[in-house]
Design a protein around this motif. Sequence first.
Motif, PDB file in Angstrom:
ATOM      1  N   GLU A 180       0.808  -1.215   0.000  1.00 28.00           N
ATOM      2  CA  GLU A 180       0.000   0.000   0.000  1.00 28.00           C
ATOM      3  C   GLU A 180       0.845   1.271   0.000  1.00 28.00           C
ATOM      4  N   LEU A 181       2.040   1.224   0.603  1.00 27.22           N
ATOM      5  CA  LEU A 181       2.874   2.413   0.676  1.00 27.22           C
ATOM      6  C   LEU A 181       3.788   2.563  -0.536  1.00 27.22           C
ATOM      7  N   ARG A 182       4.253   1.447  -1.067  1.00 28.57           N
ATOM      8  CA  ARG A 182       5.181   1.541  -2.194  1.00 28.57           C
ATOM      9  C   ARG A 182       4.455   1.943  -3.487  1.00 28.57           C
ATOM     10  N   THR A 183       3.258   1.417  -3.684  1.00 22.80           N
ATOM     11  CA  THR A 183       2.574   1.640  -4.956  1.00 22.80           C
ATOM     12  C   THR A 183       2.312   3.116  -5.230  1.00 22.80           C
ATOM     13  N   PRO A 184       1.699   3.873  -4.333  1.00 23.87           N
ATOM     14  CA  PRO A 184       1.470   5.289  -4.665  1.00 23.87           C
ATOM     15  C   PRO A 184       2.756   6.087  -4.813  1.00 23.87           C
ATOM     16  N   LEU A 185       3.783   5.753  -4.054  1.00 22.83           N
ATOM     17  CA  LEU A 185       5.051   6.462  -4.185  1.00 22.83           C
ATOM     18  C   LEU A 185       5.698   6.176  -5.539  1.00 22.83           C
ATOM     19  N   ALA A 186       5.592   4.917  -5.981  1.00 21.64           N
ATOM     20  CA  ALA A 186       6.140   4.581  -7.299  1.00 21.64           C
ATOM     21  C   ALA A 186       5.368   5.298  -8.409  1.00 21.64           C
ATOM     22  N   ILE A 187       4.046   5.395  -8.253  1.00 19.82           N
ATOM     23  CA  ILE A 187       3.238   6.107  -9.249  1.00 19.82           C
ATOM     24  C   ILE A 187       3.619   7.587  -9.279  1.00 19.82           C
ATOM     25  N   ASN A 188       3.763   8.195  -8.121  1.00 19.30           N
ATOM     26  CA  ASN A 188       4.159   9.610  -8.071  1.00 19.30           C
ATOM     27  C   ASN A 188       5.518   9.827  -8.726  1.00 19.30           C
ATOM     28  N   ARG A 189       6.466   8.924  -8.453  1.00 19.23           N
ATOM     29  CA  ARG A 189       7.784   9.073  -9.055  1.00 19.23           C
ATOM     30  C   ARG A 189       7.708   8.989 -10.574  1.00 19.23           C
ATOM     31  N   THR A 190       6.916   8.049 -11.070  1.00 20.09           N
ATOM     32  CA  THR A 190       6.774   7.898 -12.527  1.00 20.09           C
ATOM     33  C   THR A 190       6.156   9.134 -13.161  1.00 20.09           C
TER      34      THR A 190
END
Length: 408
Positions: free
Chosen positions: A198-208
């Motif tokens: 749950e924490l990694r997915t939104p951060l990865a999306i924001n980075r992309t």
Amino acid sequence: MPDRSPQQQPRSWPGAEIHQSILPFRPTLRIRLTMFYGGMFLLAGLVMVLVMYVFVSQAFHLVGHLQYFKLGTGVEVQTPAGQELTSDQYNAIMTAKEAAASSSALHTLLLKSISALIALLILAVAFGYAMAGRVLQPIGRITRTARQVASSDMHRRIELDGPDDELKELADTFDEMLERLDRSFESQRTFVSNASHELRTPLAINRTLLEVQLSDPATSPDLQQLGKTLLATNERSEQLVEGLLLLARSDNELVDRRPVDLAEVARQALEQTRAEAADRGVRLDSRLEPAVVSGNGVLLERIALNLIQNAVRYNLAEGGWVQVSAHTADGAGELVVSNTGQVVPGYELEHIFEPFRRGNGKERTRSDKGVGLGLSIVRSVVRAHGGTIEAAGRPEGGLDMRVRIPTG
């Protein structure tokens, strides 16, 4: 100065030191019970022998006062050797012989009683040792189960059979405690797994999204600057999440261990830190000798990387250095990271392993040098490997960090 944590050696009481210095063996409960049984039997046997000796002595005394035939006055007796004795001389000789016979009988009785007591004492000690082992067998089973649980096998249970006594009550209570701990750890593992996703997915999306926006040549300079700032903030959040997850996972004991060379681990960490050290003007020195330990290579590399990064980022502004050494000492692999820097008071060393803290009691959550979890992760990983970590301040400034990992 060592960290005030479970790595610190337990306090030894004077009584324990006295027992260890006097006894040539480990005074286990089984041996102590055997010695207690044997001592009680010996004491009871000595009392019994003493009572028998007194009773028999009184019996001989009564027999000695019985009337027996005596020669009258003026009667003479001739011995086999031809010597003539008066009646008084004959009576005195018979009385002396009777006393000598009584004393000899009492002496023989005492020797035979003590010999029988020693033989029975040996049998009693052997029997007591066997019975103590049988009585303490459930405790040994509880101990073995506790050791297996300590090796992260939380599914083990004692399940003690037998009469419903105190030992079975203890085993059942221990099983109930293990059941609650198992559920607690399972809940923690589930939470860590869910949080990881749950924490990694939104951060990865924001980075992309930020990287795509920054790659657009039509983006204005203001948006470019804003995007870089947001990207740095997002990267910092990702590091914080990774650190928290690693900290939660590394608190448990490792089950899968493999041979890992601390020198190779330190070499890899040094290569990853050279660019940052060069930018900060910090010199990296190393003296790496083969030091093979048992553990997880990825986590051990994280130990070396966090220590070296921490030494580089909290170093002097210019002309500082970091020394890394790896070697084997006293059956354990040692990784030592020393660095120049500010003088750290001894009373502050106990705080440097706490999350989100740094020297002088300052918070690290707003520092641009890290997320404040580096040394906390190091301590957790060291604990998971069954090792120790010590931090000592250098008089001229900086720290000496010493990590010891068992070789087996």
